[in-house]
Design a protein around this motif. Structure first.
Motif, PDB file in Angstrom:
ATOM      1  N   ARG A 204     -15.797  -2.351  11.212  1.00  0.00           N
ATOM      2  CA  ARG A 204     -16.396  -1.749  12.159  1.00  0.00           C
ATOM      3  C   ARG A 204     -15.222  -0.396  12.602  1.00  0.00           C
ATOM      4  NH1 ARG A 204     -20.831   1.214  13.211  1.00  0.00           N
ATOM      5  NH2 ARG A 204     -21.111   1.333  15.585  1.00  0.00           N
ATOM      6  N   ALA A 205     -14.072  -0.864  13.104  1.00  0.00           N
ATOM      7  CA  ALA A 205     -13.069   0.041  13.506  1.00  0.00           C
ATOM      8  C   ALA A 205     -12.750   1.063  12.317  1.00  0.00           C
ATOM      9  CB  ALA A 205     -11.841  -0.897  13.561  1.00  0.00           C
ATOM     10  N   TRP A 206     -12.771   0.380  11.125  1.00  0.00           N
ATOM     11  CA  TRP A 206     -12.434   1.520  10.234  1.00  0.00           C
ATOM     12  C   TRP A 206     -13.652   2.521   9.985  1.00  0.00           C
ATOM     13  CZ3 TRP A 206      -8.105   3.077   7.636  1.00  0.00           C
ATOM     14  CH2 TRP A 206      -6.898   2.390   7.978  1.00  0.00           C
ATOM     15  N   GLU A 207     -14.914   1.972   9.970  1.00  0.00           N
ATOM     16  CA  GLU A 207     -15.952   2.938  10.111  1.00  0.00           C
ATOM     17  C   GLU A 207     -16.043   3.956  11.030  1.00  0.00           C
ATOM     18  OE1 GLU A 207     -20.523   1.471   8.985  1.00  0.00           O
ATOM     19  OE2 GLU A 207     -20.016   1.226  11.013  1.00  0.00           O
ATOM     20  N   ILE A 208     -15.685   3.494  12.313  1.00  0.00           N
ATOM     21  CA  ILE A 208     -15.991   4.555  13.333  1.00  0.00           C
ATOM     22  C   ILE A 208     -14.558   5.607  13.248  1.00  0.00           C
ATOM     23  CG2 ILE A 208     -17.178   3.235  14.963  1.00  0.00           C
ATOM     24  CD1 ILE A 208     -14.743   2.641  16.444  1.00  0.00           C
ATOM     25  N   LEU A 209     -13.706   5.361  12.466  1.00  0.00           N
ATOM     26  CA  LEU A 209     -12.510   6.073  12.198  1.00  0.00           C
ATOM     27  C   LEU A 209     -13.102   7.445  11.301  1.00  0.00           C
ATOM     28  CD1 LEU A 209      -9.506   6.512  13.256  1.00  0.00           C
ATOM     29  CD2 LEU A 209      -8.713   5.341  11.075  1.00  0.00           C
ATOM     30  N   ARG A 218     -13.386   8.144  -4.607  1.00  0.00           N
ATOM     31  CA  ARG A 218     -13.343   8.888  -5.789  1.00  0.00           C
ATOM     32  C   ARG A 218     -11.822   9.770  -5.692  1.00  0.00           C
ATOM     33  NH1 ARG A 218     -18.872   9.502  -4.892  1.00  0.00           N
ATOM     34  NH2 ARG A 218     -18.511  10.992  -3.158  1.00  0.00           N
ATOM     35  N   PRO A 219     -10.625   8.882  -5.809  1.00  0.00           N
ATOM     36  CA  PRO A 219      -9.334   9.621  -5.570  1.00  0.00           C
ATOM     37  C   PRO A 219      -9.148  11.164  -6.407  1.00  0.00           C
ATOM     38  CG  PRO A 219      -9.187   7.373  -5.926  1.00  0.00           C
ATOM     39  CD  PRO A 219     -10.520   7.532  -6.449  1.00  0.00           C
ATOM     40  N   PHE A 220      -8.683  11.942  -5.985  1.00  0.00           N
ATOM     41  CA  PHE A 220      -8.279  13.355  -6.151  1.00  0.00           C
ATOM     42  C   PHE A 220      -9.525  14.020  -6.612  1.00  0.00           C
ATOM     43  CE2 PHE A 220      -4.752  10.243  -7.084  1.00  0.00           C
ATOM     44  CZ  PHE A 220      -3.467  10.925  -6.359  1.00  0.00           C
ATOM     45  N   SER A 221     -10.619  13.726  -6.789  1.00  0.00           N
ATOM     46  CA  SER A 221     -11.836  14.251  -7.073  1.00  0.00           C
ATOM     47  C   SER A 221     -12.349  15.308  -6.125  1.00  0.00           C
ATOM     48  CB  SER A 221     -12.879  13.215  -7.301  1.00  0.00           C
ATOM     49  OG  SER A 221     -14.225  14.281  -8.092  1.00  0.00           O
ATOM     50  N   ARG A 222     -12.867  16.577  -6.578  1.00  0.00           N
ATOM     51  CA  ARG A 222     -13.172  17.346  -5.699  1.00  0.00           C
ATOM     52  C   ARG A 222     -14.190  16.927  -4.554  1.00  0.00           C
ATOM     53  NH1 ARG A 222     -15.366  23.507  -7.226  1.00  0.00           N
ATOM     54  NH2 ARG A 222     -15.368  24.509  -5.104  1.00  0.00           N
ATOM     55  N   ASP A 223     -15.015  16.098  -5.065  1.00  0.00           N
ATOM     56  CA  ASP A 223     -16.037  15.487  -3.959  1.00  0.00           C
ATOM     57  C   ASP A 223     -15.868  14.419  -3.487  1.00  0.00           C
ATOM     58  OD1 ASP A 223     -16.213  14.216  -6.489  1.00  0.00           O
ATOM     59  OD2 ASP A 223     -18.237  14.080  -6.790  1.00  0.00           O
ATOM     60  N   ARG A 224     -14.323  13.989  -3.122  1.00  0.00           N
ATOM     61  CA  ARG A 224     -14.146  12.765  -2.660  1.00  0.00           C
ATOM     62  C   ARG A 224     -14.523  12.814  -1.149  1.00  0.00           C
ATOM     63  NH1 ARG A 224      -9.970  16.191  -3.007  1.00  0.00           N
ATOM     64  NH2 ARG A 224      -8.356  16.475  -1.283  1.00  0.00           N
ATOM     65  N   ASN A 225     -14.645  11.591  -0.759  1.00  0.00           N
ATOM     66  CA  ASN A 225     -15.337  11.636   0.746  1.00  0.00           C
ATOM     67  C   ASN A 225     -14.828  10.402   1.616  1.00  0.00           C
ATOM     68  OD1 ASN A 225     -16.845   9.757  -0.325  1.00  0.00           O
ATOM     69  ND2 ASN A 225     -18.775  10.826   0.320  1.00  0.00           N
ATOM     70  N   GLY A 226     -13.530   9.979   1.073  1.00  0.00           N
ATOM     71  CA  GLY A 226     -13.244   8.586   1.927  1.00  0.00           C
ATOM     72  C   GLY A 226     -12.589   7.648   1.121  1.00  0.00           C
ATOM     73  N   MET A 227     -12.253   6.542   1.624  1.00  0.00           N
ATOM     74  CA  MET A 227     -11.660   5.315   1.011  1.00  0.00           C
ATOM     75  C   MET A 227     -12.625   4.173   1.167  1.00  0.00           C
ATOM     76  SD  MET A 227      -9.215   3.900   4.015  1.00  0.00           S
ATOM     77  CE  MET A 227      -9.346   2.323   3.890  1.00  0.00           C
ATOM     78  N   MET A 228     -12.173   3.215   0.570  1.00  0.00           N
ATOM     79  CA  MET A 228     -13.078   1.692   0.381  1.00  0.00           C
ATOM     80  C   MET A 228     -12.126   0.979   0.882  1.00  0.00           C
ATOM     81  SD  MET A 228     -15.152  -0.022  -2.787  1.00  0.00           S
ATOM     82  CE  MET A 228     -13.715   0.087  -3.737  1.00  0.00           C
ATOM     83  N   LEU A 229     -12.373   0.107   1.906  1.00  0.00           N
ATOM     84  CA  LEU A 229     -11.820  -1.211   2.336  1.00  0.00           C
ATOM     85  C   LEU A 229     -11.858  -2.492   1.378  1.00  0.00           C
ATOM     86  CD1 LEU A 229     -10.296  -1.628   4.952  1.00  0.00           C
ATOM     87  CD2 LEU A 229     -12.230  -2.899   5.771  1.00  0.00           C
ATOM     88  N   GLY A 230     -10.494  -3.019   1.168  1.00  0.00           N
ATOM     89  CA  GLY A 230     -10.444  -3.921   0.267  1.00  0.00           C
ATOM     90  C   GLY A 230      -9.416  -5.072   0.844  1.00  0.00           C
ATOM     91  N   LEU A 268      -1.236   9.798  11.987  1.00  0.00           N
ATOM     92  CA  LEU A 268      -2.445   9.522  11.079  1.00  0.00           C
ATOM     93  C   LEU A 268      -2.238  10.591   9.993  1.00  0.00           C
ATOM     94  CD1 LEU A 268      -5.243   8.871  13.427  1.00  0.00           C
ATOM     95  CD2 LEU A 268      -3.624   7.160  12.368  1.00  0.00           C
ATOM     96  N   ARG A 269      -1.923  11.943  10.204  1.00  0.00           N
ATOM     97  CA  ARG A 269      -2.034  12.941   9.125  1.00  0.00           C
ATOM     98  C   ARG A 269      -0.594  12.631   8.241  1.00  0.00           C
ATOM     99  NH1 ARG A 269      -4.908  17.055   8.212  1.00  0.00           N
ATOM    100  NH2 ARG A 269      -6.049  16.953   9.941  1.00  0.00           N
ATOM    101  N   PRO A 270      -0.849  12.563   6.971  1.00  0.00           N
ATOM    102  CA  PRO A 270       0.372  12.531   6.073  1.00  0.00           C
ATOM    103  C   PRO A 270       0.939  13.773   5.903  1.00  0.00           C
ATOM    104  CG  PRO A 270      -1.980  12.617   4.696  1.00  0.00           C
ATOM    105  CD  PRO A 270      -2.065  12.449   6.253  1.00  0.00           C
TER     106      PRO A 270
END
Length: 410
Positions: A204-209, A218-230, A268-270
């Motif tokens: 939940r903490a990651w979701e609200i971030l 979708r790494p490096f793809s134009r339509d990327r929209n976020g990470m997936m938790l593992g 947070l910003r790389p």
């Protein structure tokens, strides 16, 4: 003693792709994701419903010697991976003792124990009904629990550390082990990272971030929209080349370079400069030319900011050699395992180097003009160079880069 060469003689993994290095590498090589549908009863308005996680049944089948009364899943994951790594290395009781250290990192530590106990505490406060708390919560939650249990399991009485540097925890752990061994602090080390963070509170903490993708990583793809938790664990056995040869062990690869830096900027910003300095330090430590590196396992989280920043950093470091360089992120396969990510990705980089194959970036759809390159995608790509690099960049502005060299060079 700084001329000591450090080799990998064993590797172990426990991931959403299955138990074992072969399961992880095969999934990465074939671009087969371990992501699945995930819904928590305790998050009624859950928006993101996919993650790369290890089910209770999978954990029970793999962690046959687990002690749930005393160990959180984060420790159980690490012990499964450590058992495989130690077995492959062929270590026995005589090889541990004071000359064997343990350096295993984690970002959260015992997240499940923490989550369960906070929920009970909250329910008790709201309902007035007494809830039985776990009396072993502290030893299960503490971040160093996995490293300590590995030490106790094998009788490793050398240096013991637990790096907790978010997504760089495992890579910094491996890098620290490498540096300490080169300096003569120990002859071998069990090292890597572990994370068991796919639990309601952390998810939940990651979701609200607002950094999790609602559909696919979708790494490096134009339509990327976020990470997936593992989640999961990766463990390596490192030894000096001399110690490995003395007992007749077969090295899988050599760690030839390590670099780590801090952005000292935004939490947070790389910062592409910090990432570039990390890679440059690793390359300088390895004593190789950037053109000699055939594959980069990118941090590649599939967030807009990270992928752009990392690409800028790679262009700065590799220059003309960047064109044609095989680059991919394997996070669509195993998810972003936070404190274990660097270990899982180092193991994939190891297997990539041994096979001469760069695994594909999953779900790539279209080149982003702001990035201007296509990662390896669709299927694995052959490469012939003897060196491969893996990156881990963390919140807090922490960067770590490792370079592996082929065992054929030894």
């Amino acid at each position: 003693m700084t001329d000591r060469r450090i080799v990998i003689t064993g590797a172990g993994a426990f991931s959403p792709c299955g138990s074992g290095v072969d399961a992880l590498w095969t999934a990465a090589r074939d671009g087969r994701s371990g992501a699945r549908e995930l819904r928590f009863d305790t998050i009624p308005d859950q928006k993101v419903t996919r993650a790369a996680y290890i089910s209770d049944a999978e954990y029970a089948a793999a962690a046959t010697g687990a002690k749930p009364r005393f160990q959180d899943r984060v420790t159980g994951f690490a012990l499964v991976a450590a058992a495989e790594a130690v077995a492959q290395a062929g270590l026995s009781d005589e090889h541990f003792g004071e000359e064997c250290g343990v350096i295993v990192g984690s970002g959260f530590g015992g997240a499940e124990t923490l989550d369960i106990n906070y929920r009970k505490f909250s329910e008790q406060h709201l309902t007035g009904v007494t809830q039985r708390m776990d009396a072993m919560s502290i030893p299960k939650i503490m971040t160093n629990a996995a490293a300590s249990w590995i030490s106790m399991t094998y009788g490793a009485r050398g240096p013991l550390y637990c790096n907790s540097t978010a997504c760089s925890s495992a890579s910094q752990s491996i890098g620290l082990a490498y540096q300490l061994m080169k300096g003569g602090a120990m002859d071998r080390c069990i090292t890597g990272g572990t994370e068991a963070c796919v639990v309601p509170g952390v998810f939940r903490a990651w979701e609200i971030l607002r950094v999790l993708s609602p559909d696919a990583c979708r790494p490096f793809s134009r339509d990327r929209n976020g990470m997936m938790l593992g989640e999961g664990a990766g463990v390596l056995v490192l030894e000096t080349l001399e110690a490995a040869e003395a007992r007749g062990a077969t090295p899988l690869a050599e760690i030839v370079g390590y670099g780590t830096t801090s952005d000292a900027g935004d939490l947070l910003r790389p910062d592409p400069d910090g990432a570039a300095r990390s890679m440059s330090r690793a390359i300088r430590d390895a004593g190789v030319d950037p053109s000699e590196i055939g594959y980069v396992n990118a941090h590649g989280t599939a967030t807009v900011a990270n992928d752009l920043s990392e690409t800028q950093a790679m262009r700065n470091v590799f220059g003309n050699a960047f064109e044609g360089l095989a680059v991919s992120s394997t996070k669509p396969v195993h998810g972003h395992a936070l404190g274990a990510a660097g270990a899982l990705e180092t193991i994939i980089t190891l297997e990539s180097l041994r096979a001469g194959l760069a695994p594909p970036s999953g779900n790539f759809n279209e080149t982003d003009p702001a990035i201007g390159f296509e990662p390896v995608h669709g299927e694995a790509r052959e490469y012939a160079q003897d060196f491969a690099l893996t990156n881990s960049f963390a919140f807090g502005g922490i960067n770590a880069s490792l370079i592996l060299g082929s065992a054929a060079r030894l």
